[in-house]
Write an enzyme that holds these catalytic residues in place. Sequence first.
Site, PDB file in Angstrom:
ATOM      1  CG  HIS A  78      27.342 -19.754  -7.421  1.00 34.24           C
ATOM      2  ND1 HIS A  78      28.671 -20.328  -7.587  1.00 34.24           N
ATOM      3  CD2 HIS A  78      26.401 -20.796  -8.040  1.00 34.24           C
ATOM      4  CE1 HIS A  78      28.783 -21.506  -7.991  1.00 34.24           C
ATOM      5  NE2 HIS A  78      27.319 -21.975  -8.138  1.00 34.24           N
TER       6      HIS A  78
ATOM      7  CB  CYS B 123      28.389 -26.576  -8.813  1.00 34.31           C
ATOM      8  SG  CYS B 123      28.758 -25.037  -9.213  1.00 34.31           S
TER       9      CYS B 123
ATOM     10  CG  HIS C 156      24.153 -24.421  -5.261  1.00 35.04           C
ATOM     11  ND1 HIS C 156      24.759 -25.542  -5.121  1.00 35.04           N
ATOM     12  CD2 HIS C 156      24.784 -23.919  -6.189  1.00 35.04           C
ATOM     13  CE1 HIS C 156      25.902 -25.710  -5.959  1.00 35.04           C
ATOM     14  NE2 HIS C 156      25.829 -24.542  -6.657  1.00 35.04           N
ATOM     15  CD  GLU C 157      22.227 -21.802  -8.724  1.00 34.47           C
ATOM     16  OE1 GLU C 157      23.477 -21.258  -8.925  1.00 34.47           O
ATOM     17  OE2 GLU C 157      22.157 -23.191  -8.702  1.00 34.47           O
TER      18      GLU C 157
HETATM   19 ZN    ZN Z   1      26.770 -23.724  -8.391  1.00 38.89          ZN
END
Ligand code: ZN
Length: 178
Positions: A148, A102, A144-145
């Site tokens: 966030h 990341c 993954h995004e």
């Molecule tokens: Zn990330």
Amino acid sequence: MMSEMLSIIQLGHPILRKKAAEVENIQDQAIQQLVDNLIVTVCEANGVGIAASQVAQPYCVMIVASRPNPRYPHAPQMEPTAMINPRIIAHSSTVSKDWEGCLSIPGIRGLVPRYESVEVEYTDRNGKIQRQWLTNFVARIFQHEYDHFDGIVFLDRLESNLDIVTDQEYQKLVINNI
Ligand code: ZN
């Protein structure tokens, strides 16, 4: 206006743990500028994806930009794609573990379990609704995004601390596994 590289906030910054807000007006110039700047930022940083929260703008905007680069030598090539207000409609029953890093957590990689494929719906930067199945590495970037947006980072998804390595050791692993 010119696009510029934005500075990326790191783990410990409270905005990374904040829930992102939906974008109401995609045509808003500030949002269009944010998209342009995120594309420049993710490319300059050798990332394959970035969420707006990582540049301290907690909106539901992500760029998925898979391409082979020094941080991910085996990544598939695609055009950087802005996905705004995305959601997961369906997913595979199969989960697999693979390496992630990341841009907000430099120097560390982890083996993260993710769905192998996800069906997503998002609004593109022109305001058009898109719906598609993403698979393998691109599905991984998306998940993954997407995390966030909820203030979740990949470290939160690890099954064990034994699944964490440093970047230096990761480089040896990918080179040896070609
Ligand atoms: Zn990330």
